[in-house]
Design a protein around this motif. Structure first.
Motif, PDB file in Angstrom:
ATOM      1  N   ILE A  38      47.708  18.904  49.475  1.00  0.00           N
ATOM      2  CA  ILE A  38      47.884  20.043  48.698  1.00  0.00           C
ATOM      3  C   ILE A  38      47.369  21.403  48.976  1.00  0.00           C
ATOM      4  CG2 ILE A  38      47.725  20.944  46.418  1.00  0.00           C
ATOM      5  CD1 ILE A  38      47.755  18.167  45.347  1.00  0.00           C
ATOM      6  N   ALA A  39      48.204  22.317  49.518  1.00  0.00           N
ATOM      7  CA  ALA A  39      47.282  23.783  49.909  1.00  0.00           C
ATOM      8  C   ALA A  39      47.607  24.810  48.856  1.00  0.00           C
ATOM      9  CB  ALA A  39      48.307  24.207  51.115  1.00  0.00           C
ATOM     10  N   ILE A  40      46.521  25.271  48.501  1.00  0.00           N
ATOM     11  CA  ILE A  40      46.510  26.278  47.319  1.00  0.00           C
ATOM     12  C   ILE A  40      46.313  27.505  47.694  1.00  0.00           C
ATOM     13  CG2 ILE A  40      45.822  26.916  45.215  1.00  0.00           C
ATOM     14  CD1 ILE A  40      45.116  23.755  44.662  1.00  0.00           C
ATOM     15  N   ILE A  41      46.753  28.676  47.664  1.00  0.00           N
ATOM     16  CA  ILE A  41      46.272  29.960  47.641  1.00  0.00           C
ATOM     17  C   ILE A  41      46.644  30.654  46.333  1.00  0.00           C
ATOM     18  CG2 ILE A  41      46.912  32.236  48.716  1.00  0.00           C
ATOM     19  CD1 ILE A  41      48.069  30.867  51.187  1.00  0.00           C
ATOM     20  N   ASP A  42      45.301  31.233  46.115  1.00  0.00           N
ATOM     21  CA  ASP A  42      45.131  32.026  44.662  1.00  0.00           C
ATOM     22  C   ASP A  42      44.295  33.066  44.742  1.00  0.00           C
ATOM     23  OD1 ASP A  42      45.657  32.500  41.859  1.00  0.00           O
ATOM     24  OD2 ASP A  42      46.505  30.492  41.745  1.00  0.00           O
ATOM     25  N   PHE A  43      44.204  33.997  43.820  1.00  0.00           N
ATOM     26  CA  PHE A  43      43.161  35.188  43.632  1.00  0.00           C
ATOM     27  C   PHE A  43      41.838  34.648  43.554  1.00  0.00           C
ATOM     28  CE2 PHE A  43      47.433  37.033  42.734  1.00  0.00           C
ATOM     29  CZ  PHE A  43      47.582  38.036  43.740  1.00  0.00           C
ATOM     30  N   HIS A  44      40.960  35.456  44.124  1.00  0.00           N
ATOM     31  CA  HIS A  44      39.605  35.513  43.810  1.00  0.00           C
ATOM     32  C   HIS A  44      39.637  36.175  42.408  1.00  0.00           C
ATOM     33  CE1 HIS A  44      37.879  34.177  47.592  1.00  0.00           C
ATOM     34  NE2 HIS A  44      38.575  35.029  48.105  1.00  0.00           N
ATOM     35  N   PRO A  45      38.930  35.622  41.156  1.00  0.00           N
ATOM     36  CA  PRO A  45      39.121  36.037  40.129  1.00  0.00           C
ATOM     37  C   PRO A  45      38.648  37.302  39.955  1.00  0.00           C
ATOM     38  CG  PRO A  45      38.185  33.763  39.886  1.00  0.00           C
ATOM     39  CD  PRO A  45      38.448  34.112  41.604  1.00  0.00           C
ATOM     40  N   GLU A  46      37.706  37.908  40.638  1.00  0.00           N
ATOM     41  CA  GLU A  46      37.078  38.963  40.480  1.00  0.00           C
ATOM     42  C   GLU A  46      37.638  40.126  41.253  1.00  0.00           C
ATOM     43  OE1 GLU A  46      35.169  37.111  44.061  1.00  0.00           O
ATOM     44  OE2 GLU A  46      35.716  36.677  41.811  1.00  0.00           O
ATOM     45  N   LEU A  47      38.775  39.688  41.937  1.00  0.00           N
ATOM     46  CA  LEU A  47      39.675  40.833  42.871  1.00  0.00           C
ATOM     47  C   LEU A  47      41.015  40.629  42.584  1.00  0.00           C
ATOM     48  CD1 LEU A  47      38.010  39.866  46.441  1.00  0.00           C
ATOM     49  CD2 LEU A  47      37.382  41.910  44.598  1.00  0.00           C
ATOM     50  N   GLY A  48      41.524  39.690  41.717  1.00  0.00           N
ATOM     51  CA  GLY A  48      43.051  39.745  41.511  1.00  0.00           C
ATOM     52  C   GLY A  48      43.611  40.526  40.499  1.00  0.00           C
ATOM     53  N   PRO A  49      44.705  40.633  40.193  1.00  0.00           N
ATOM     54  CA  PRO A  49      45.366  41.371  39.225  1.00  0.00           C
ATOM     55  C   PRO A  49      45.078  40.964  37.572  1.00  0.00           C
ATOM     56  CG  PRO A  49      47.171  39.863  39.992  1.00  0.00           C
ATOM     57  CD  PRO A  49      45.865  39.570  41.007  1.00  0.00           C
ATOM     58  N   HIS A  50      44.472  39.748  37.388  1.00  0.00           N
ATOM     59  CA  HIS A  50      44.278  39.324  36.326  1.00  0.00           C
ATOM     60  C   HIS A  50      42.547  39.277  35.797  1.00  0.00           C
ATOM     61  CE1 HIS A  50      48.235  38.467  36.041  1.00  0.00           C
ATOM     62  NE2 HIS A  50      48.353  37.681  36.976  1.00  0.00           N
ATOM     63  N   LYS A  51      41.734  40.111  36.618  1.00  0.00           N
ATOM     64  CA  LYS A  51      40.495  40.194  36.727  1.00  0.00           C
ATOM     65  C   LYS A  51      39.875  40.201  35.228  1.00  0.00           C
ATOM     66  CE  LYS A  51      40.141  44.869  38.420  1.00  0.00           C
ATOM     67  NZ  LYS A  51      39.980  45.581  39.479  1.00  0.00           N
ATOM     68  N   ASP A  52      40.669  40.831  34.454  1.00  0.00           N
ATOM     69  CA  ASP A  52      40.130  40.958  33.037  1.00  0.00           C
ATOM     70  C   ASP A  52      40.548  39.917  32.096  1.00  0.00           C
ATOM     71  OD1 ASP A  52      38.717  43.411  33.827  1.00  0.00           O
ATOM     72  OD2 ASP A  52      40.566  44.456  33.611  1.00  0.00           O
ATOM     73  N   ASP A  53      41.432  38.927  32.443  1.00  0.00           N
ATOM     74  CA  ASP A  53      41.895  37.880  31.946  1.00  0.00           C
ATOM     75  C   ASP A  53      41.524  36.392  32.136  1.00  0.00           C
ATOM     76  OD1 ASP A  53      43.407  36.278  30.356  1.00  0.00           O
ATOM     77  OD2 ASP A  53      45.485  37.068  30.231  1.00  0.00           O
ATOM     78  N   PRO A  54      40.386  36.087  31.900  1.00  0.00           N
ATOM     79  CA  PRO A  54      39.824  34.723  32.368  1.00  0.00           C
ATOM     80  C   PRO A  54      41.082  33.471  32.235  1.00  0.00           C
ATOM     81  CG  PRO A  54      38.131  35.589  30.930  1.00  0.00           C
ATOM     82  CD  PRO A  54      39.590  36.468  30.839  1.00  0.00           C
ATOM     83  N   SER A  55      42.183  33.392  31.344  1.00  0.00           N
ATOM     84  CA  SER A  55      42.951  32.553  31.142  1.00  0.00           C
ATOM     85  C   SER A  55      44.019  32.422  32.254  1.00  0.00           C
ATOM     86  CB  SER A  55      43.784  32.497  29.914  1.00  0.00           C
ATOM     87  OG  SER A  55      44.476  33.991  29.945  1.00  0.00           O
ATOM     88  N   LEU A  56      43.854  33.690  33.104  1.00  0.00           N
ATOM     89  CA  LEU A  56      44.879  33.601  34.097  1.00  0.00           C
ATOM     90  C   LEU A  56      43.909  33.848  35.745  1.00  0.00           C
ATOM     91  CD1 LEU A  56      47.341  36.104  32.950  1.00  0.00           C
ATOM     92  CD2 LEU A  56      47.786  33.668  33.323  1.00  0.00           C
ATOM     93  N   GLN A  57      42.877  33.091  35.575  1.00  0.00           N
ATOM     94  CA  GLN A  57      42.106  32.870  36.851  1.00  0.00           C
ATOM     95  C   GLN A  57      41.802  31.415  37.267  1.00  0.00           C
ATOM     96  OE1 GLN A  57      38.434  35.117  35.786  1.00  0.00           O
ATOM     97  NE2 GLN A  57      39.711  36.893  35.361  1.00  0.00           N
ATOM     98  N   VAL A  58      41.781  31.344  38.403  1.00  0.00           N
ATOM     99  CA  VAL A  58      41.322  30.076  38.775  1.00  0.00           C
ATOM    100  C   VAL A  58      40.206  30.103  39.905  1.00  0.00           C
ATOM    101  CG1 VAL A  58      42.116  27.985  40.144  1.00  0.00           C
ATOM    102  CG2 VAL A  58      43.682  29.078  38.429  1.00  0.00           C
TER     103      VAL A  58
END
Length: 139
Positions: free
Chosen positions: A86-106
């Motif tokens: 399983i290969a996963i690419i996702d946003f660093h929570p503090e840098l991604g477009p959802h940095k203000d929404d913890p429910s959309l962070q991994v």
């Protein structure tokens, strides 16, 4: 690009939960003459792949949108070969477009823990992006 990478002998299942996007991918594959791409309508908790012989499940900028991530990953794992990854690419929570929404962070550590509970361990980490993490997990 994945269709070219696996060549004619390989198969790419492009999964989405929105029929309109599934149709769009199918049309794009047809236009590109990528006969080895099959668009699949999955569900919120299961990719619903047509086979249980997958070599690599590639999740790009999507895991943070999955509400029940542990259930989805558990179901996804059942479609993999014993040697599957399983290969996963996702946003660093503090840098991604959802940095203000913890429910959309991994976070990487969260994904690693969820997959460890399913018998997977981190086998690769790639620093390809500054705003995203990229990890590969194997059994």
């Amino acid at each position: 690009p994945l269709a070219k990478a696996v060549a004619a002998r390989g198969k790419v299942y492009a999964v989405d939960i929105d029929q309109g996007l599934v149709d769009h991918v199918a049309q794009r594959a047809k236009e590109a003459k990528a006969d080895n791409v099959q668009a699949v309508l999955g569900s919120f908790t299961d990719p619903k792949l047509p086979q249980r012989n997958v070599d690599v499940a590639f999740i790009f900028d999507v895991l943070h949108h999955i509400e029940n991530r542990t259930e989805y990953l558990k179901n996804l794992a059942t479609y993999l070969k014993p040697t599957g990854r399983i290969a996963i690419i996702d946003f660093h929570p503090e840098l991604g477009p959802h940095k203000d929404d913890p429910s959309l962070q991994v976070k990487r550590d969260e994904a690693t823990a969820w997959l460890a509970a399913l018998g997977f361990k981190k086998t690769e980490e790639h620093p390809l992006y500054t705003d995203k993490w990229y990890m590969v997990y194997s059994r």
